[in-house]
Design a protein around this motif. Structure first.
Motif, mmCIF file in Angstrom:
data_model
loop_
_atom_site.group_PDB
_atom_site.id
_atom_site.type_symbol
_atom_site.label_atom_id
_atom_site.label_comp_id
_atom_site.label_asym_id
_atom_site.label_seq_id
_atom_site.Cartn_x
_atom_site.Cartn_y
_atom_site.Cartn_z
ATOM 1 N N TRP A 367 24.747 -67.920 37.553
ATOM 2 C CA TRP A 367 25.008 -67.618 38.956
ATOM 3 C C TRP A 367 23.728 -67.889 39.750
ATOM 4 C CZ3 TRP A 367 29.377 -64.253 40.638
ATOM 5 C CH2 TRP A 367 30.281 -63.998 39.605
ATOM 6 N N VAL A 368 23.868 -68.516 40.918
ATOM 7 C CA VAL A 368 22.721 -68.719 41.802
ATOM 8 C C VAL A 368 23.125 -68.315 43.217
ATOM 9 C CG1 VAL A 368 21.658 -70.538 40.432
ATOM 10 C CG2 VAL A 368 23.352 -71.139 42.149
ATOM 11 N N TRP A 496 43.043 -53.089 32.493
ATOM 12 C CA TRP A 496 41.925 -52.460 31.777
ATOM 13 C C TRP A 496 40.891 -53.503 31.393
ATOM 14 C CZ3 TRP A 496 39.470 -53.066 27.209
ATOM 15 C CH2 TRP A 496 38.645 -52.027 26.788
ATOM 16 N N LEU A 497 41.362 -54.621 30.854
ATOM 17 C CA LEU A 497 40.453 -55.671 30.416
ATOM 18 C C LEU A 497 39.685 -56.241 31.600
ATOM 19 C CD1 LEU A 497 39.679 -57.210 27.849
ATOM 20 C CD2 LEU A 497 41.417 -58.891 28.417
ATOM 21 N N GLN A 498 40.372 -56.420 32.721
ATOM 22 C CA GLN A 498 39.731 -56.961 33.912
ATOM 23 C C GLN A 498 38.659 -56.011 34.427
ATOM 24 O OE1 GLN A 498 42.232 -58.379 37.303
ATOM 25 N NE2 GLN A 498 41.324 -56.654 38.340
ATOM 26 N N ALA A 499 38.981 -54.721 34.516
ATOM 27 C CA ALA A 499 38.016 -53.751 35.024
ATOM 28 C C ALA A 499 36.782 -53.684 34.136
ATOM 29 C CB ALA A 499 38.678 -52.374 35.133
ATOM 30 N N GLU A 500 36.988 -53.744 32.810
ATOM 31 C CA GLU A 500 35.864 -53.681 31.881
ATOM 32 C C GLU A 500 34.958 -54.900 32.044
ATOM 33 O OE1 GLU A 500 33.652 -51.920 28.738
ATOM 34 O OE2 GLU A 500 35.268 -51.149 29.993
ATOM 35 N N ALA A 501 35.566 -56.088 32.152
ATOM 36 C CA ALA A 501 34.776 -57.313 32.284
ATOM 37 C C ALA A 501 34.012 -57.336 33.604
ATOM 38 C CB ALA A 501 35.693 -58.531 32.174
ATOM 39 N N VAL A 502 34.684 -56.938 34.685
ATOM 40 C CA VAL A 502 34.037 -56.947 36.000
ATOM 41 C C VAL A 502 32.884 -55.953 36.032
ATOM 42 C CG1 VAL A 502 34.372 -56.407 38.437
ATOM 43 C CG2 VAL A 502 36.065 -57.770 37.224
ATOM 44 N N GLN A 503 33.080 -54.772 35.438
ATOM 45 C CA GLN A 503 32.028 -53.761 35.447
ATOM 46 C C GLN A 503 30.781 -54.259 34.726
ATOM 47 O OE1 GLN A 503 31.800 -50.866 37.066
ATOM 48 N NE2 GLN A 503 29.726 -50.749 36.252
ATOM 49 N N ARG A 504 30.965 -54.940 33.614
ATOM 50 C CA ARG A 504 29.806 -55.462 32.882
ATOM 51 C C ARG A 504 29.085 -56.530 33.689
ATOM 52 N NH1 ARG A 504 30.579 -55.554 26.451
ATOM 53 N NH2 ARG A 504 31.607 -53.549 26.209
ATOM 54 N N MET A 505 29.862 -57.400 34.331
ATOM 55 C CA MET A 505 29.246 -58.458 35.120
ATOM 56 C C MET A 505 28.523 -57.881 36.333
ATOM 57 S SD MET A 505 28.799 -61.716 35.103
ATOM 58 C CE MET A 505 30.090 -62.327 34.034
ATOM 59 N N VAL A 506 29.124 -56.882 36.980
ATOM 60 C CA VAL A 506 28.495 -56.256 38.143
ATOM 61 C C VAL A 506 27.185 -55.588 37.741
ATOM 62 C CG1 VAL A 506 28.735 -54.371 39.797
ATOM 63 C CG2 VAL A 506 30.624 -55.957 39.448
ATOM 64 N N THR A 507 27.196 -54.896 36.611
ATOM 65 C CA THR A 507 25.982 -54.215 36.152
ATOM 66 C C THR A 507 24.855 -55.206 35.897
ATOM 67 O OG1 THR A 507 27.361 -52.506 35.138
ATOM 68 C CG2 THR A 507 25.070 -52.643 34.415
ATOM 69 N N LEU A 509 24.529 -58.392 37.179
ATOM 70 C CA LEU A 509 24.095 -59.128 38.365
ATOM 71 C C LEU A 509 23.477 -58.221 39.424
ATOM 72 C CD1 LEU A 509 27.077 -61.623 38.729
ATOM 73 C CD2 LEU A 509 24.821 -62.049 37.766
ATOM 74 N N ALA A 510 23.728 -56.911 39.331
ATOM 75 C CA ALA A 510 23.113 -55.994 40.296
ATOM 76 C C ALA A 510 21.603 -55.912 40.100
ATOM 77 C CB ALA A 510 23.737 -54.606 40.177
ATOM 78 N N ARG A 511 21.119 -56.307 38.913
ATOM 79 C CA ARG A 511 19.677 -56.272 38.650
ATOM 80 C C ARG A 511 18.999 -57.592 38.987
ATOM 81 N NH1 ARG A 511 21.556 -53.440 33.926
ATOM 82 N NH2 ARG A 511 21.405 -55.349 32.705
ATOM 83 N N ALA A 512 19.797 -58.565 39.484
ATOM 84 C CA ALA A 512 19.204 -59.849 39.869
ATOM 85 C C ALA A 512 18.410 -59.676 41.158
ATOM 86 C CB ALA A 512 20.300 -60.897 40.048
ATOM 87 N N GLU A 513 17.635 -60.675 41.488
ATOM 88 C CA GLU A 513 16.835 -60.625 42.714
ATOM 89 C C GLU A 513 17.039 -61.923 43.488
ATOM 90 O OE1 GLU A 513 14.884 -59.227 45.688
ATOM 91 O OE2 GLU A 513 15.254 -58.016 43.898
ATOM 92 N N PRO A 514 17.724 -61.891 44.654
ATOM 93 C CA PRO A 514 18.356 -60.705 45.242
ATOM 94 C C PRO A 514 19.622 -60.318 44.478
ATOM 95 C CG PRO A 514 18.852 -62.636 46.545
ATOM 96 C CD PRO A 514 17.894 -63.090 45.498
ATOM 97 N N GLU A 519 31.512 -56.594 45.506
ATOM 98 C CA GLU A 519 32.518 -57.357 46.239
ATOM 99 C C GLU A 519 32.318 -58.860 46.069
ATOM 100 O OE1 GLU A 519 29.192 -56.312 49.180
ATOM 101 O OE2 GLU A 519 30.312 -55.321 47.578
ATOM 102 N N VAL A 520 31.054 -59.283 45.905
ATOM 103 C CA VAL A 520 30.767 -60.704 45.687
ATOM 104 C C VAL A 520 31.264 -61.136 44.312
ATOM 105 C CG1 VAL A 520 28.930 -62.418 45.502
ATOM 106 C CG2 VAL A 520 28.797 -60.629 47.245
ATOM 107 N N VAL A 521 30.973 -60.325 43.303
ATOM 108 C CA VAL A 521 31.382 -60.664 41.938
ATOM 109 C C VAL A 521 32.902 -60.706 41.827
ATOM 110 C CG1 VAL A 521 31.266 -59.936 39.525
ATOM 111 C CG2 VAL A 521 29.264 -59.689 41.002
ATOM 112 N N GLU A 522 33.578 -59.722 42.418
ATOM 113 C CA GLU A 522 35.040 -59.682 42.336
ATOM 114 C C GLU A 522 35.668 -60.889 43.023
ATOM 115 O OE1 GLU A 522 36.230 -55.966 43.948
ATOM 116 O OE2 GLU A 522 35.802 -54.830 42.113
ATOM 117 N N TYR A 523 35.104 -61.305 44.155
ATOM 118 C CA TYR A 523 35.653 -62.463 44.864
ATOM 119 C C TYR A 523 35.424 -63.749 44.075
ATOM 120 C CZ TYR A 523 36.595 -65.697 48.729
ATOM 121 O OH TYR A 523 37.106 -66.700 49.512
#
Length: 745
Positions: A367-368, A496-507, A509-514, A519-523
């Motif tokens: 992701w960039v 369930w599978l979708q929520a689990e995958a999205v949560q891991r990805m959000v966690t 990418l939230a540590r990326a800079e910026p 909402e960005v990941v889900e879209y």
């Protein structure tokens, strides 16, 4: 006496050497000998009920627990020995033997010498060198891997005790010892109770134990049950995690550990910490009924978590190893230039305002994010990104967002302004595609055009041989791994599978800079299409219908041939048919030549640019407001009951039509089946006799003649065939065949 002591020493050495050996009664003289007559130098611990000494048997050490005569009577000693004789587990300290000695001793009492009974009660255990858990808890540098091993070991040891009908009643860090491998071992069964098989609880008037670890029902009502140990277990786990007994918020506990965890495994380990802490809070509930039903429940919970994490780790490792192999054979390079945008419409609430746009690009796992340009409708990014291409069956996604966090006057989520998806297989090799892609978003009020995005995309091939070889290889492991590693039943639920995958990805990418927000990941990941949408259902129906349009066109062309609307074409078809009947070996080459001609015919009409979002195909322009309201509704619904009722009735109507179509399909299949099932006692014998006659005719008639007669019959003009207004006899017979509709309720 010396011979007896020597025999006992040999017995104790054998017990130490053989872990399956049963504990035995040991003489007092032996225990005095190995501890230096209970020398203060050999003392390794003391408490209110006993003093513990270290004893040496050859080169092996043991622990000898000398119980206080004043604080333990004969019954309590027998009860502790009884419990210890019943346990043998890796997480329970190993019991080696016991001593109950009574001797007469002349003692002075009231200025007189009297004969007094001196009772010695001793227990012998394996020696645990690391000491007790309470010392390790004080270590601020403790590692999570060791802590988790200790927590799991205590739970498994407690599960074993409860399965053997033993309630410990004094579970605390001081009564949990750690061996050289930091494996926990439960000890000190002085207050324990051994139940019968049919007994699950008891009441006592004598309340003993350690404050802070006593369950409320035991402290206030004297209730003895397995749930009392679970309360103590919860306090111990909280101490291991936080270093203290008091309550802390779950997120605070996880945050206190996160900096000490390895970066590559931080998400997995944080989940372990969350599960352990939430389980501990559940164990510490004041109401025993709200605690876990048993220690086995906790152990199963930990095992289930480990199983999921091991599977995920295996999948990630399998993916990583496969990707490494693929990287060695990368087939090309993808270049994406984010040039500019024009005509951007502000997605904020203010009227006539300007956007604060930025772009996010996703290709594979990379992701960039571009920089945010402040207050402009015509941003100029001019940023270029490149990726190694491993497979052409992949998609690059570029999305534009309106930043709502630059100014404190705005807030909330960043607004999506549209996205572009480009499948690499649709790109010509080594060609630069530069064009403006329309940006649009579908909202509750309808389709909204938000501007245009100017992109330049090029796929450069490194090796034609490798590129063509990928078409014969299986898909990447993330797509087909479920064939070799099936997902579990809870994962079957796509939500369930979708929520689990999205949560891991959000966690992650939230540590990326910026950082990239949820909402960005889900879209970018297209989360919403998992929910029902009448608009998408209509679109998918039209997609299926369009696939059969070719068959419809062929049927119309065949009808024109039969009607001689173009005599030249009809004559050519007749000649070709007769030729193929005479020379059937030319049928397959003729079909392949026809395929080649169709491909050559379509070449000038090939797409000149990568396909983009089709609003007509998506039914975006034709969707009704109520359909869009339903599509964007939350899960679970937040719509008023009367509107939900209308939607439900509409859904029932659609489902009713689908149900009727399925019933018709079943009816036609059952009619065909009834030809030989004797459901109609007149049609079945007629069909059997007719089949026999046709079989005889086909046996004696050459196949070419049969095919020629049938083909010429179907090619006959309508004037030489029965009127189309009249249904054929075969159709009439088939429509009269019975089905199982009469047996339906």
């Amino acid at each position: 006496m010396e011979r007896k002591a020597s025999t006992a020493r040999s017995d104790l050495e054998e017990i130490l050497a053989d872990e399956t050996a049963e504990p035995k009664a040991l003489p007092l003289s032996l225990l005095q000998d190995i501890t230096g007559d209970f020398s203060d130098d050999q003392q390794i611990g003391s408490g209110g009920f006993a003093v513990v000494y270290k004893g040496m048997i050859g080169n092996r050490a043991v622990a000898v627990k000398r119980l206080s005569n004043a604080l333990m009577d004969e019954t309590e000693f027998h009860r502790e020995v009884q419990c210890l004789m019943r346990v043998k587990h890796k997480n329970v300290v190993r019991f080696l033997g016991y001593c109950a000695d009574r001797q007469g001793s002349m003692e002075e009492f009231d200025k007189k010498l009297v004969m007094a009974d001196v009772h010695e009660r001793l227990l012998c255990f394996e020696y645990i060198p690391k000491g007790s858990l309470d010392k390790y808890i004080m270590d601020a540098s403790r590692e999570w891997g060791t802590c988790y091993k200790i927590i799991k070991g205590i739970c498994e040891g407690l599960q074993y005790l409860h399965e053997n009908h033993i309630v410990h009643l004094d579970l605390k860090p001081a009564n949990i010892l750690l061996d050289d491998n930091m494996a926990p071992k439960i000890t000190d069964f002085g207050l324990s109770r051994c139940f019968d098989e049919n007994q699950s609880r008891d009441i006592t008037k004598t309340i003993l134990g350690t404050m802070g670890y006593l369950a409320p029902e035991h402290r206030e009502g004297g209730v003895i049950a397995h749930s009392a140990d679970l309360y103590s277990l919860g306090v111990i786990i909280i101490e291991i995690l936080t270093g203290q007994k008091g309550y802390q918020a779950t997120d605070d506990v996880i945050e206190s550990w996160s900096d000490r965890l390895e970066g590559s495994q931080r998400d997995t380990l944080c989940k372990q910490i969350r599960v352990c802490y939430e389980t501990a809070l559940e164990c510490r509930d004041f109401d025993p009924k709200k605690r876990p039903t048993s220690a086995l429940t906790i152990v199963d919970r930990l095992h289930e978590m480990e199983t999921i994490q091991v599977k995920n780790t295996f999948k990630l490792r399998a993916f990583s190893s496969s990707v490494k192999k693929l990287r060695k054979g990368a087939i090309g390079i993808l270049e994406v230039d984010i040039l500019s945008a024009r005509g951007l419409v502000s997605m904020k609430d203010k009227e006539g305002g300007l956007t604060d746009p930025y772009c996010v690009v996703k290709y594979g796992e990379k992701w960039v994010r571009t920089g945010t340009l402040f207050a402009t409708a015509v941003p100029q990014w001019n940023e270029q990104y490149t990726w190694n291409v491993l497979d052409l069956n992949t998609v690059v996604t570029v999305a534009v967002f309106d930043d709502c966090h630059l100014s404190s006057s705005h807030g909330g989520d960043d607004h999506q302004m549209g996205k572009v998806r480009i499948r690499l297989a649709t790109l010509e090799t080594n060609r630069m595609y530069t064009q403006h892609y329309p940006l649009m978003v579908l909202t509750r009020t309808g389709l909204k055009k938000t501007g245009e995005l100017h992109l330049a995309v090029r796929f450069t091939c490194r090796s034609w041989a490798k590129m063509l070889a990928t078409y014969g290889k299986p898909l990447p492991p993330t797509i087909h791994i479920h064939h070799t590693d099936p997902i579990t039943m809870p994962q079957v639920d796509p939500l369930w599978l979708q929520a689990e995958a999205v949560q891991r990805m959000v966690t992650r990418l939230a540590r990326a800079e910026p950082p990239l927000r949820r909402e960005v990941v889900e879209y970018m990941l297209d989360v919403d299409p998992q929910m029902f949408s009448l608009r998408r259902s209509q679109s998918n129906f039209q997609r299926i219908a369009s696939l059969y349009s070719g068959a419809t066109a062929v049927a119309k062309w065949f009808d024109d041939i039969c009607e001689w609307k173009n005599p030249l074409s009809t004559i050519l078809v007749h000649v070709l048919f007769l030729y193929l009947v005479c020379y059937p070996q030319l049928i397959l080459p003729m079909v392949l030549v026809l395929v080649v001609m169709i491909g050559v015919w379509n070449y000038p009409r090939r797409p000149r640019n990568p396909p983009h979002i089709d609003t007509v195909l998506s039914y975006a322009d034709q969707a009704q407001p109520d359909e869009l309201e339903e599509e964007f509704d939350t899960f679970s619904t937040s719509t008023p009951d009367d509107i939900v009722k209308l939607r439900y009735d509409r859904l029932r109507s659609v489902a009713g039509r689908l149900q009727r179509e399925l019933g018709d399909l079943a009816m036609h299949a059952e009619r065909a089946q009834s030809l030989l099932s004797w459901r109609d006692h007149r049609v079945t014998p007629i069909f059997i006799m007719l089949s026999l006659v046709v079989a005889v005719v086909l046996y004696w008639t050459p196949l070419k003649v049969v095919v020629m007669v049938m083909g010429l019959y179907f090619l006959l003009p309508s004037r030489f065939r029965p009127s189309r207004r009249r249904t054929s006899m075969v159709f009439n017979l088939y429509s009269r065949l019975p089905s199982k509709d009469d047996s339906m309720l």
